[in-house]
Each structure stands twice: as C-alpha cells, then as structure tokens.
Design a protein around this motif. Structure first.
Motif, PDB file in Angstrom:
ATOM      1  N   ARG A 135     -26.232  -2.578  -8.372  1.00  0.00           N
ATOM      2  CA  ARG A 135     -27.103  -1.638  -9.093  1.00  0.00           C
ATOM      3  C   ARG A 135     -26.978  -1.840 -10.596  1.00  0.00           C
ATOM      4  O   ARG A 135     -27.975  -1.962 -11.313  1.00  0.00           O
ATOM      5  CB  ARG A 135     -26.731  -0.206  -8.722  1.00  0.00           C
ATOM      6  CG  ARG A 135     -27.598   0.846  -9.414  1.00  0.00           C
ATOM      7  CD  ARG A 135     -26.944   2.211  -9.423  1.00  0.00           C
ATOM      8  NE  ARG A 135     -25.718   2.154 -10.196  1.00  0.00           N
ATOM      9  CZ  ARG A 135     -24.571   2.723  -9.830  1.00  0.00           C
ATOM     10  NH1 ARG A 135     -24.482   3.427  -8.722  1.00  0.00           N
ATOM     11  NH2 ARG A 135     -23.495   2.625 -10.590  1.00  0.00           N
ATOM     12  N   GLY A 138     -28.667  -4.842 -11.880  1.00  0.00           N
ATOM     13  CA  GLY A 138     -30.127  -4.799 -11.828  1.00  0.00           C
ATOM     14  C   GLY A 138     -30.737  -5.547 -10.662  1.00  0.00           C
ATOM     15  O   GLY A 138     -31.919  -5.892 -10.697  1.00  0.00           O
ATOM     16  N   LEU A 157     -34.228  -0.630  -6.233  1.00  0.00           N
ATOM     17  CA  LEU A 157     -33.793  -0.137  -7.535  1.00  0.00           C
ATOM     18  C   LEU A 157     -34.977   0.503  -8.266  1.00  0.00           C
ATOM     19  O   LEU A 157     -35.994  -0.133  -8.502  1.00  0.00           O
ATOM     20  CB  LEU A 157     -33.231  -1.298  -8.368  1.00  0.00           C
ATOM     21  CG  LEU A 157     -32.485  -0.922  -9.635  1.00  0.00           C
ATOM     22  CD1 LEU A 157     -31.218  -0.131  -9.311  1.00  0.00           C
ATOM     23  CD2 LEU A 157     -32.124  -2.178 -10.426  1.00  0.00           C
ATOM     24  N   GLY A 160     -32.963   2.502 -12.548  1.00  0.00           N
ATOM     25  CA  GLY A 160     -31.519   2.339 -12.644  1.00  0.00           C
ATOM     26  C   GLY A 160     -30.706   2.899 -11.494  1.00  0.00           C
ATOM     27  O   GLY A 160     -29.476   2.931 -11.561  1.00  0.00           O
TER      28      GLY A 160
END
Length: 196
Positions: A135, A138, A157, A160
């Motif tokens: 996470r 990215g 995702l 964020g």
C-alpha cells in the motif's frame, strides 16, 4: 583407554549478516535465495512453501498467464520487488509491465498486481506487514489468497488505502477487470489435487 574428545557437532550452514539495519545492497552481496526478504532493514527468512501453497500458486499463475495481455508479465517467487533501499520482498506472484529484459530477478518499478498465498504459518506477516508495504509503495492491486478457505480477497488502491474490490469463497466466482481481466473460482485452486 583413549580419553573422549570434544563432542562432535552437526555441521550447519552459517550465515553472517552485516550490522542492522540492512540494505538491499547488503542482500545483493550475500547472494541469497528468494526466501530472504528485507523489511525496514530487518532480515526475514520465509519458510519454504507447503505443497498446498505451491499447488494454489501454480494454478493461479496458469490462470493469470492465460489472461495477461502481451504488455504484461507474470512472475513467481523467483522475482523480488524493491520497495525502497531498506525493503525488498518476494510476493508469491507479481504481475508487472513487460520490460526489455524478461530475465530480471528484481522489479524496481511499480508492479501492477501482487498476490500473496497465505497459509496459517505466514498469514499475519503477509496480511499485515507486507500488505502495508505494498500500500505504502503504491501497488495498485493486491490479492490475498487463503488456501484453507479457500478464499480470495482482491483489493484496489484508492486514495492511498486498499479497499475491497471483490472476494470469493469456495465455489463462488471472483471476477476482476483490472489489471488482468479474469474469473477465478477459489475451490479450483485447491481441489482436486491433480498431479502438477
């Protein structure tokens, strides 16, 4: 009568590590196999995959390879993902953009998808620490596969944070559109255990 000598010790491999925190460059110098990961400078040794984990991973790789477009590649546990200079992990499956050299052993760009097949022995590590790394790095899509369910949870995702995109258990169908459009039935990854 001869006096007894020192007790014999079994010969075990010895690994000497540099002082922590370690870096990816330190891992390169050690030339270790892909079971070794680095998380925020901490050295992590992952167990060998179990036969069930191996079977699920192989079957999922086959499905992804068939569904993956020509501009993407599917990699297994022989390719690591460099997160930052002090973190490098080895997902069970990685889908990444095709590069000029398909023989790479490390992905330094952003993967399109990472998949972790998490059994009881490694579930917490895969579902918390590595999930957070993906996470924070990215990675747009992350799938968590539980062979004991069997269950697949797909996350996307968004702003964020990973949000649930789809999930399926047993004979349910998991259908995803990105990054690889496919439909997967978790039970077919586990049963029957056909010869590989």
């Amino acid at each position: 009568m001869p006096s007894p000598g020192p007790a014999t010790r079994s010969l075990r491999p010895v690994l000497t590590l540099p002082a922590p925190p370690l870096t990816v460059a330190d891992l390169d110098e050690l030339a270790l196999d892909p079971r070794f990961e680095l998380v925020d400078g901490m050295f992590v040794v992952r167990p060998w995959p179990t036969p069930l984990e191996t079977r699920v991973t192989k079957r999922l790789v086959r499905l992804l390879v068939e569904a993956t477009p020509a501009d993407m590649r599917v990699h297994t546990r022989d390719v690591s993902v460099r997160i930052e200079p002090r973190s490098e992990v080895v997902p069970d499956i990685v889908v990444a953009a095709a590069g000029d050299d398909d023989r790479q052993q490390r992905i330094t760009g952003l993967p399109l998808l990472v998949v972790e097949v998490a059994e009881a022995g490694n579930r917490r590590y895969d579902r918390t620490l590595k999930f957070d790394l993906y996470r924070d790095h990215g990675v747009p899509d992350c799938w968590l596969v539980d062979p004991d369910g069997p269950r697949i949870d797909a996350y996307r995702l968004v702003n964020g944070a990973y949000v649930p995109a789809a999930s399926a258990t047993g004979d349910e169908e998991l259908t995803v559109i990105t990054p690889v459009p496919c439909t997967i039935i978790p039970a077919t990854l586990v049963d029957p255990p056909n010869p590989e």
